[in-house]
Design an enzyme around this catalytic site. Structure first.
Site, PDB file in Angstrom:
ATOM      1  N   ARG A  82       0.818  -1.212   0.000  1.00  0.00           N
ATOM      2  CA  ARG A  82       0.000   0.000   0.000  1.00  0.00           C
ATOM      3  C   ARG A  82       0.854   1.266   0.000  1.00  0.00           C
ATOM      4  O   ARG A  82       2.003   1.272   0.434  1.00  0.00           O
ATOM      5  CB  ARG A  82      -0.953   0.008   1.189  1.00  0.00           C
ATOM      6  CG  ARG A  82      -0.251   0.083   2.558  1.00  0.00           C
ATOM      7  CD  ARG A  82      -0.217   1.487   3.118  1.00  0.00           C
ATOM      8  NE  ARG A  82       0.608   1.600   4.319  1.00  0.00           N
ATOM      9  CZ  ARG A  82       1.891   1.906   4.294  1.00  0.00           C
ATOM     10  NH1 ARG A  82       2.532   2.088   3.149  1.00  0.00           N
ATOM     11  NH2 ARG A  82       2.578   2.036   5.417  1.00  0.00           N
ATOM     12  N   HIS A 100       0.441   8.947  10.735  1.00  0.00           N
ATOM     13  CA  HIS A 100       0.310   8.579  12.150  1.00  0.00           C
ATOM     14  C   HIS A 100      -1.059   8.968  12.727  1.00  0.00           C
ATOM     15  O   HIS A 100      -1.210   9.093  13.933  1.00  0.00           O
ATOM     16  CB  HIS A 100       1.443   9.170  12.995  1.00  0.00           C
ATOM     17  CG  HIS A 100       2.766   8.487  12.760  1.00  0.00           C
ATOM     18  ND1 HIS A 100       3.362   7.680  13.688  1.00  0.00           N
ATOM     19  CD2 HIS A 100       3.593   8.482  11.686  1.00  0.00           C
ATOM     20  CE1 HIS A 100       4.513   7.212  13.204  1.00  0.00           C
ATOM     21  NE2 HIS A 100       4.679   7.685  11.981  1.00  0.00           N
ATOM     22  N   ASP A 159      -3.732   7.064  12.242  1.00  0.00           N
ATOM     23  CA  ASP A 159      -4.585   5.877  12.458  1.00  0.00           C
ATOM     24  C   ASP A 159      -4.701   5.476  13.926  1.00  0.00           C
ATOM     25  O   ASP A 159      -5.796   5.345  14.461  1.00  0.00           O
ATOM     26  CB  ASP A 159      -4.190   4.705  11.542  1.00  0.00           C
ATOM     27  CG  ASP A 159      -2.755   4.215  11.663  1.00  0.00           C
ATOM     28  OD1 ASP A 159      -1.974   4.801  12.444  1.00  0.00           O
ATOM     29  OD2 ASP A 159      -2.415   3.233  10.966  1.00  0.00           O
ATOM     30  N   GLY A 198      10.993  -3.005   3.031  1.00  0.00           N
ATOM     31  CA  GLY A 198      11.592  -1.847   3.690  1.00  0.00           C
ATOM     32  C   GLY A 198      11.429  -0.566   2.901  1.00  0.00           C
ATOM     33  O   GLY A 198      12.143   0.402   3.115  1.00  0.00           O
ATOM     34  N   GLY A 229       8.585   1.156   2.769  1.00  0.00           N
ATOM     35  CA  GLY A 229       7.435   1.918   3.264  1.00  0.00           C
ATOM     36  C   GLY A 229       6.163   1.563   2.517  1.00  0.00           C
ATOM     37  O   GLY A 229       5.203   2.309   2.508  1.00  0.00           O
ATOM     38  N   SER A 270       4.649  -1.420   3.048  1.00  0.00           N
ATOM     39  CA  SER A 270       4.001  -2.372   3.929  1.00  0.00           C
ATOM     40  C   SER A 270       3.928  -3.804   3.411  1.00  0.00           C
ATOM     41  O   SER A 270       2.851  -4.378   3.275  1.00  0.00           O
ATOM     42  CB  SER A 270       2.613  -1.890   4.317  1.00  0.00           C
ATOM     43  OG  SER A 270       2.295  -2.486   5.537  1.00  0.00           O
ATOM     44  N   SER A 271       5.101  -4.365   3.185  1.00  0.00           N
ATOM     45  CA  SER A 271       5.143  -5.784   2.845  1.00  0.00           C
ATOM     46  C   SER A 271       4.661  -6.612   4.035  1.00  0.00           C
ATOM     47  O   SER A 271       4.148  -7.712   3.859  1.00  0.00           O
ATOM     48  CB  SER A 271       6.558  -6.192   2.446  1.00  0.00           C
ATOM     49  OG  SER A 271       7.486  -5.758   3.404  1.00  0.00           O
ATOM     50  N   ASP A 304      -2.330  -0.027   7.262  1.00  0.00           N
ATOM     51  CA  ASP A 304      -1.688  -0.920   6.295  1.00  0.00           C
ATOM     52  C   ASP A 304      -2.579  -2.114   5.968  1.00  0.00           C
ATOM     53  O   ASP A 304      -2.799  -2.448   4.804  1.00  0.00           O
ATOM     54  CB  ASP A 304      -0.337  -1.427   6.840  1.00  0.00           C
ATOM     55  CG  ASP A 304       0.566  -0.281   7.279  1.00  0.00           C
ATOM     56  OD1 ASP A 304       0.330   0.862   6.857  1.00  0.00           O
ATOM     57  OD2 ASP A 304       1.499  -0.532   8.064  1.00  0.00           O
ATOM     58  N   TYR A 362       9.029   4.674  16.248  1.00  0.00           N
ATOM     59  CA  TYR A 362       7.587   4.583  15.981  1.00  0.00           C
ATOM     60  C   TYR A 362       6.838   4.431  17.306  1.00  0.00           C
ATOM     61  O   TYR A 362       5.862   5.138  17.566  1.00  0.00           O
ATOM     62  CB  TYR A 362       7.293   3.395  15.050  1.00  0.00           C
ATOM     63  CG  TYR A 362       5.846   3.308  14.637  1.00  0.00           C
ATOM     64  CD1 TYR A 362       5.393   3.935  13.485  1.00  0.00           C
ATOM     65  CD2 TYR A 362       4.910   2.629  15.433  1.00  0.00           C
ATOM     66  CE1 TYR A 362       4.053   3.872  13.122  1.00  0.00           C
ATOM     67  CE2 TYR A 362       3.580   2.562  15.078  1.00  0.00           C
ATOM     68  CZ  TYR A 362       3.157   3.173  13.915  1.00  0.00           C
ATOM     69  OH  TYR A 362       1.821   3.126  13.567  1.00  0.00           O
TER      70      TYR A 362
HETATM   71  C1  GLA Z   1       3.160   2.616   9.600  1.00  0.00           C
HETATM   72  C2  GLA Z   1       2.100   1.923  10.448  1.00  0.00           C
HETATM   73  C3  GLA Z   1       0.712   2.478  10.157  1.00  0.00           C
HETATM   74  C4  GLA Z   1       0.703   4.004  10.278  1.00  0.00           C
HETATM   75  C5  GLA Z   1       1.862   4.607   9.496  1.00  0.00           C
HETATM   76  C6  GLA Z   1       2.007   6.079   9.724  1.00  0.00           C
HETATM   77  O1  GLA Z   1       2.946   2.322   8.240  1.00  0.00           O
HETATM   78  O2  GLA Z   1       2.131   0.541  10.201  1.00  0.00           O
HETATM   79  O3  GLA Z   1      -0.234   1.898  11.026  1.00  0.00           O
HETATM   80  O4  GLA Z   1       0.722   4.399  11.620  1.00  0.00           O
HETATM   81  O5  GLA Z   1       3.100   4.009   9.809  1.00  0.00           O
HETATM   82  O6  GLA Z   1       0.890   6.776   9.307  1.00  0.00           O
END
Ligand code: GLA
Length: 381
Positions: free
Chosen positions: A26, A33, A35, A122, A124, A126-127, A172, A221
């Protein structure tokens, strides 16, 4: 990819898989941040992801293979211990297996399992959510269970929060689960509820993956998560989404400087997500782009999860023609920048930005002209 997967499954386990599932990576479109603060967020599923093939075994053994590593990980069915070293990748499917009973679903006992990916790890993108959702769909098919899609998404997030140990929100997994080609997924994370909105024609995504990753990224994070919860407490609310932006601004003196900055970013970012939905509805990509870049600036200065590499790319991209806006995508502290461009933005334009980056930082970023795609699905074997 599916035929490669089946072939590799045969080569590894000597038989055909019984189930195959796919889940996409995605792009975080806007809502940085927001969510886990109960806010709203927009994301796009892309046409790359993770494929999982599965066949049951009757000896109670679980054998895990991936195209990313050579060795097989073999575990007895009852064992749900967190893995380390070269077996650490199995924490995603193991986390899903551990999460299933929490949602009243049975986990399969013994099986052969293969995961393959065409998603840069890696980056960003979201694998991790993709492997969680593809695993969940395959395991559920193998046990003839079909909970609704929101439950599958929550199983993935539960695996990440409680087994992998990252306190992420629902973005994600929600986007990987509910994505649709040519549309963005809108999540109201308080429900959570999932809907989609059309992406206006002529909008293109380019991803610039810096391959940089802060050594402490998981800890950072988690630190942002904690700071947001502390800011909410200081403002007298459960989650920052409940604090009106004006109340946050008025509370500046009452909050620590860090709490004020984090809270201000979150409530203003939630407002930007709303404004983005409106601008998308009006087909106003110029306005959408401005909101994306404003989001990045807020991450850079208030939330402090950007890096010099990401800032360099955003600066370079936003002064290049045919770009509506650019921002870091995902958790930050390294990773990738997403640019929203018109169709006039070319591979040559992207290469020029990449060359400028390489001159500054020594290595070129990876480029991906990402296409939107559909959400997770079980494929016919
Ligand atoms: C990562 C987390 C998500 C979200 C983003 C930042 O991808 O897995 O849940 O918090 O960072 O928006």
């Amino acid at each position: 990819m599916k035929s490669q997967l089946t072939e590799k499954f045969r080569a590894t386990f000597g038989r055909a898989p019984q189930w195959v599932a796919r889940a996409p990576g995605r792009i975080e479109f806007i809502g940085n941040h927001t969510d886990y603060n109960g806010g709203t967020v927009l994301g796009a599923a892309i046409d790359r992801g993770v494929w999982v093939a599965l066949a049951l075994r009757d000896d109670g053994e679980r054998r895990f293979a991936t195209d990313q590593r050579g060795d097989l990980v073999t575990l007895p069915a009852g064992e749900l211990k967190k893995q380390t070293g070269s077996a650490a990748w199995t924490n995603y499917p193991l986390g899903v297996l551990a999460a299933l009973p929490e949602f009243s679903q049975r986990a399969p006992a013994g099986f052969d399992y293969l995961a393959m990916s065409d998603l840069p790890v890696g980056a960003g993108l979201s694998s991790s959510a993709a492997i969680e959702l593809a695993s969940a769909l395959a395991f559920l098919a193998a046990t003839q269970q079909s909970p609704d899609r929101a439950t599958v998404v929550k199983i993935g997030r539960h695996a990440e929060n409680h087994f992998v140990g990252v306190p992420c929100g629902i973005l994600d997994q929600g986007v990987s689960g509910f994505g649709r080609k040519d549309r963005l997924v809108f999540i109201d994370c308080r429900g959570p509820t999932f809907t989609t909105v059309p992406l206006p024609a002529g909008a293109h995504f380019w991803i610039f993956n810096t391959h940089t990753k802060h050594a402490l990224v998981d800890g950072l994070y988690a630190a942002r998560h904690r700071e947001c919860m502390e800011a909410a407490r200081a403002l007298g609310v459960n989650l920052l989404v409940e604090a009106p932006p004006a109340a946050v601004l008025a509370a500046e003196k009452k909050l620590s400087p860090v709490a004020f900055q984090r809270a201000r970013h979150i409530v203003e970012e939630i407002a930007r997500v709303g404004a983005t939905v409106t601008a998308l509805g009006a087909g106003d990509l110029a306005q959408v782009g401005q909101l994306l870049t404003a989001s990045h600036r807020s991450s850079q200065t208030l939330f402090e999860n950007s890096t010099p590499e990401l800032d360099f790319l955003v600066d370079a991209l936003t002064t290049t023609p045919h770009i509506f806006g650019a921002r870091l995508t995902g958790g930050g502290f390294g990773g990738a920048v997403m640019a929203l461009t018109s169709e006039k933005f070319s591979a040559g334009d992207a290469a020029a930005v990449s060359a400028a980056y390489a001159k500054q930082f020594g290595t070129a970023p990876d480029l991906l002209h990402a296409q939107t795609g559909d959400g997770a699905e079980l494929l016919v074997t």
